[in-house]
Scaffold this motif. Structure first.
Motif, PDB file in Angstrom:
ATOM      1  N   LEU A 159       1.104  -6.644  -0.096  1.00  0.00           N
ATOM      2  CA  LEU A 159       0.307  -7.447   0.831  1.00  0.00           C
ATOM      3  C   LEU A 159      -0.613  -6.567   1.668  1.00  0.00           C
ATOM      4  O   LEU A 159      -1.767  -6.925   1.924  1.00  0.00           O
ATOM      5  N   SER A 160      -0.130  -5.399   2.059  1.00  0.00           N
ATOM      6  CA  SER A 160      -0.949  -4.458   2.811  1.00  0.00           C
ATOM      7  C   SER A 160      -2.158  -4.009   1.986  1.00  0.00           C
ATOM      8  O   SER A 160      -3.276  -3.924   2.496  1.00  0.00           O
ATOM      9  N   GLY A 161      -1.946  -3.738   0.698  1.00  0.00           N
ATOM     10  CA  GLY A 161      -3.041  -3.345  -0.182  1.00  0.00           C
ATOM     11  C   GLY A 161      -4.086  -4.438  -0.303  1.00  0.00           C
ATOM     12  O   GLY A 161      -5.295  -4.168  -0.284  1.00  0.00           O
ATOM     13  N   LEU A 162      -3.641  -5.681  -0.419  1.00  0.00           N
ATOM     14  CA  LEU A 162      -4.591  -6.799  -0.474  1.00  0.00           C
ATOM     15  C   LEU A 162      -5.372  -6.925   0.832  1.00  0.00           C
ATOM     16  O   LEU A 162      -6.590  -7.132   0.824  1.00  0.00           O
ATOM     17  N   ARG A 163      -4.675  -6.796   1.969  1.00  0.00           N
ATOM     18  CA  ARG A 163      -5.371  -6.878   3.273  1.00  0.00           C
ATOM     19  C   ARG A 163      -6.394  -5.764   3.407  1.00  0.00           C
ATOM     20  O   ARG A 163      -7.500  -5.974   3.917  1.00  0.00           O
ATOM     21  N   ARG A 164      -6.051  -4.569   2.934  1.00  0.00           N
ATOM     22  CA  ARG A 164      -6.992  -3.446   2.987  1.00  0.00           C
ATOM     23  C   ARG A 164      -8.236  -3.761   2.162  1.00  0.00           C
ATOM     24  O   ARG A 164      -9.361  -3.517   2.594  1.00  0.00           O
ATOM     25  N   GLN A 165      -8.058  -4.339   0.966  1.00  0.00           N
ATOM     26  CA  GLN A 165      -9.206  -4.710   0.131  1.00  0.00           C
ATOM     27  C   GLN A 165     -10.074  -5.755   0.820  1.00  0.00           C
ATOM     28  O   GLN A 165     -11.300  -5.706   0.737  1.00  0.00           O
ATOM     29  N   ILE A 166      -9.432  -6.677   1.529  1.00  0.00           N
ATOM     30  CA  ILE A 166     -10.185  -7.703   2.261  1.00  0.00           C
ATOM     31  C   ILE A 166     -10.966  -7.061   3.404  1.00  0.00           C
ATOM     32  O   ILE A 166     -12.161  -7.307   3.581  1.00  0.00           O
ATOM     33  N   LEU A 167     -10.304  -6.207   4.171  1.00  0.00           N
ATOM     34  CA  LEU A 167     -10.955  -5.548   5.309  1.00  0.00           C
ATOM     35  C   LEU A 167     -12.104  -4.648   4.881  1.00  0.00           C
ATOM     36  O   LEU A 167     -13.107  -4.522   5.581  1.00  0.00           O
ATOM     37  N   GLU A 168     -11.964  -4.018   3.708  1.00  0.00           N
ATOM     38  CA  GLU A 168     -13.012  -3.127   3.214  1.00  0.00           C
ATOM     39  C   GLU A 168     -14.110  -3.874   2.452  1.00  0.00           C
ATOM     40  O   GLU A 168     -15.027  -3.258   1.922  1.00  0.00           O
ATOM     41  N   GLY A 169     -13.991  -5.198   2.396  1.00  0.00           N
ATOM     42  CA  GLY A 169     -15.024  -6.004   1.756  1.00  0.00           C
ATOM     43  C   GLY A 169     -14.948  -6.051   0.242  1.00  0.00           C
ATOM     44  O   GLY A 169     -15.862  -6.580  -0.396  1.00  0.00           O
ATOM     45  N   GLU A 170     -13.886  -5.507  -0.343  1.00  0.00           N
ATOM     46  CA  GLU A 170     -13.742  -5.547  -1.800  1.00  0.00           C
ATOM     47  C   GLU A 170     -13.394  -6.952  -2.278  1.00  0.00           C
ATOM     48  O   GLU A 170     -13.712  -7.333  -3.403  1.00  0.00           O
ATOM     49  N   ILE A 171     -12.717  -7.690  -1.442  1.00  0.00           N
ATOM     50  CA  ILE A 171     -12.359  -9.078  -1.724  1.00  0.00           C
ATOM     51  C   ILE A 171     -12.925  -9.905  -0.570  1.00  0.00           C
ATOM     52  O   ILE A 171     -12.740  -9.554   0.593  1.00  0.00           O
ATOM     53  N   ALA A 172     -13.607 -10.988  -0.902  1.00  0.00           N
ATOM     54  CA  ALA A 172     -14.250 -11.795   0.136  1.00  0.00           C
ATOM     55  C   ALA A 172     -13.815 -13.258   0.043  1.00  0.00           C
ATOM     56  O   ALA A 172     -13.625 -13.799  -1.046  1.00  0.00           O
ATOM     57  N   ARG A 173     -13.674 -13.868   1.197  1.00  0.00           N
ATOM     58  CA  ARG A 173     -13.308 -15.284   1.296  1.00  0.00           C
ATOM     59  C   ARG A 173     -14.585 -16.100   1.368  1.00  0.00           C
ATOM     60  O   ARG A 173     -15.482 -15.797   2.144  1.00  0.00           O
ATOM     61  N   ARG A 174     -14.659 -17.148   0.574  1.00  0.00           N
ATOM     62  CA  ARG A 174     -15.810 -18.041   0.559  1.00  0.00           C
ATOM     63  C   ARG A 174     -15.330 -19.473   0.754  1.00  0.00           C
ATOM     64  O   ARG A 174     -14.188 -19.807   0.410  1.00  0.00           O
ATOM     65  N   VAL A 175     -16.217 -20.314   1.271  1.00  0.00           N
ATOM     66  CA  VAL A 175     -15.914 -21.729   1.436  1.00  0.00           C
ATOM     67  C   VAL A 175     -17.091 -22.525   0.898  1.00  0.00           C
ATOM     68  O   VAL A 175     -18.240 -22.300   1.294  1.00  0.00           O
ATOM     69  N   VAL A 176     -16.801 -23.433  -0.006  1.00  0.00           N
ATOM     70  CA  VAL A 176     -17.816 -24.329  -0.546  1.00  0.00           C
ATOM     71  C   VAL A 176     -17.247 -25.739  -0.503  1.00  0.00           C
ATOM     72  O   VAL A 176     -16.162 -25.983  -1.036  1.00  0.00           O
ATOM     73  N   GLY A 177     -17.967 -26.646   0.137  1.00  0.00           N
ATOM     74  CA  GLY A 177     -17.500 -28.028   0.225  1.00  0.00           C
ATOM     75  C   GLY A 177     -16.136 -28.149   0.860  1.00  0.00           C
ATOM     76  O   GLY A 177     -15.355 -29.021   0.500  1.00  0.00           O
ATOM     77  N   GLY A 178     -15.838 -27.274   1.798  1.00  0.00           N
ATOM     78  CA  GLY A 178     -14.556 -27.295   2.483  1.00  0.00           C
ATOM     79  C   GLY A 178     -13.419 -26.644   1.717  1.00  0.00           C
ATOM     80  O   GLY A 178     -12.305 -26.559   2.208  1.00  0.00           O
ATOM     81  N   GLN A 179     -13.702 -26.176   0.497  1.00  0.00           N
ATOM     82  CA  GLN A 179     -12.674 -25.532  -0.320  1.00  0.00           C
ATOM     83  C   GLN A 179     -12.791 -24.010  -0.221  1.00  0.00           C
ATOM     84  O   GLN A 179     -13.876 -23.456  -0.388  1.00  0.00           O
ATOM     85  N   VAL A 180     -11.671 -23.361   0.029  1.00  0.00           N
ATOM     86  CA  VAL A 180     -11.634 -21.911   0.165  1.00  0.00           C
ATOM     87  C   VAL A 180     -11.378 -21.280  -1.201  1.00  0.00           C
ATOM     88  O   VAL A 180     -10.571 -21.769  -1.976  1.00  0.00           O
ATOM     89  N   TYR A 181     -12.082 -20.198  -1.490  1.00  0.00           N
ATOM     90  CA  TYR A 181     -11.801 -19.409  -2.677  1.00  0.00           C
ATOM     91  C   TYR A 181     -12.096 -17.957  -2.362  1.00  0.00           C
ATOM     92  O   TYR A 181     -12.759 -17.629  -1.376  1.00  0.00           O
ATOM     93  N   TRP A 182     -11.574 -17.061  -3.170  1.00  0.00           N
ATOM     94  CA  TRP A 182     -11.712 -15.622  -2.964  1.00  0.00           C
ATOM     95  C   TRP A 182     -12.373 -15.012  -4.171  1.00  0.00           C
ATOM     96  O   TRP A 182     -12.109 -15.409  -5.313  1.00  0.00           O
ATOM     97  N   VAL A 183     -13.249 -14.040  -3.933  1.00  0.00           N
ATOM     98  CA  VAL A 183     -13.943 -13.355  -5.014  1.00  0.00           C
ATOM     99  C   VAL A 183     -13.870 -11.856  -4.808  1.00  0.00           C
ATOM    100  O   VAL A 183     -13.731 -11.372  -3.690  1.00  0.00           O
ATOM    101  N   ARG A 184     -13.960 -11.128  -5.907  1.00  0.00           N
ATOM    102  CA  ARG A 184     -14.076  -9.679  -5.832  1.00  0.00           C
ATOM    103  C   ARG A 184     -15.534  -9.381  -5.573  1.00  0.00           C
ATOM    104  O   ARG A 184     -16.418  -9.881  -6.280  1.00  0.00           O
ATOM    105  N   ALA A 185     -15.826  -8.601  -4.546  1.00  0.00           N
ATOM    106  CA  ALA A 185     -17.208  -8.273  -4.180  1.00  0.00           C
ATOM    107  C   ALA A 185     -17.846  -7.428  -5.274  1.00  0.00           C
ATOM    108  O   ALA A 185     -17.191  -6.597  -5.896  1.00  0.00           O
ATOM    109  N   THR A 186     -19.129  -7.644  -5.502  1.00  0.00           N
ATOM    110  CA  THR A 186     -19.850  -6.826  -6.473  1.00  0.00           C
ATOM    111  C   THR A 186     -20.544  -5.698  -5.732  1.00  0.00           C
ATOM    112  O   THR A 186     -20.965  -5.824  -4.596  1.00  0.00           O
ATOM    113  N   SER A 187     -20.680  -4.558  -6.407  1.00  0.00           N
ATOM    114  CA  SER A 187     -21.311  -3.409  -5.755  1.00  0.00           C
ATOM    115  C   SER A 187     -22.792  -3.413  -5.960  1.00  0.00           C
ATOM    116  O   SER A 187     -23.395  -4.073  -6.697  1.00  0.00           O
TER     117      SER A 187
END
Length: 187
Positions: A159-187
């Motif tokens: 879980l710590s590794g996932l949080r680190r990826q989120i904090l570093e912007g490698e994984i991003a939270r998106r919301v479309v039409g009120g629905q949450v989804y997560w994507v791997r950021a592109t470089s």
């Protein structure tokens, strides 16, 4: 006369037959008798109230030694619960365990389990694989899951590794039409 601090050592008098069983189990686990007993005597759910400890005990009764960890997540863990909420609990099994309806039947075999007035809803899973495809489910658990029990540090580290990826912007939270989804950021 000042009191000395306890040494942490003690003698436990047990039936010789039980001692022999413990010694053999320690040998099979390739560990010392002391380490084996300390691991078995460590009380899962320490620091939890009685209902929380009962949740951990139920997970242990269903999965036994294949239990890796127990994590509370969802609206209750985020502090967004309502009277209609349940209390979601992630029950993490090792790789050798088949995740099937049979696990849920074993969980439900005992009378309903409650915690803080909510019905406990188990979700049997395996630990998220590091570097594998991003899962919105695991990202959400990483953000607000509360580790109730873990056999090793594998759950917290994951879980710590996932949080680190989120904090570093490698994984991003998106919301479309009120629905949450997560994507791997592109470089």
């Amino acid at each position: 006369m000042p009191r000395r601090a306890p040494s942490g050592r003690f003698v436990l008098r047990i039936d010789p037959g039980l001692h022999a069983l413990l010694r053999e189990a320690a040998r099979s686990a390739d560990t010392s008798l002391n380490s084996y007993c300390a691991e078995k005597l460590a009380s899962p759910g320490v620091g939890l109230d009685e209902e929380g400890a009962a949740v951990v005990r139920r997970a242990i009764s269903v999965l036994g030694d294949s239990l890796i960890g127990v994590v509370a997540f969802g609206s209750w863990a985020r502090g967004e619960d309502s009277p209609e909420s349940d209390l979601d609990v992630l029950v993490i099994a090792d790789e050798a365990t088949e995740i099937s309806r049979a696990l849920y039947r074993r969980w439900d075999a005992e009378p309903g389990l409650g915690w803080h007035g909510y019905r406990v809803s188990p979700h049997f899973v395996r630990l998220a694989s590091e570097g594998g495809p991003i899962s919105g489910f695991w990202a959400e658990v990483a953000m607000d899951g509360l580790v109730l029990f873990e056999k090793t540090w594998a759950v917290s580290r994951n879980l710590s590794g996932l949080r680190r990826q989120i904090l570093e912007g490698e994984i991003a939270r998106r919301v479309v039409g009120g629905q949450v989804y997560w994507v791997r950021a592109t470089s």
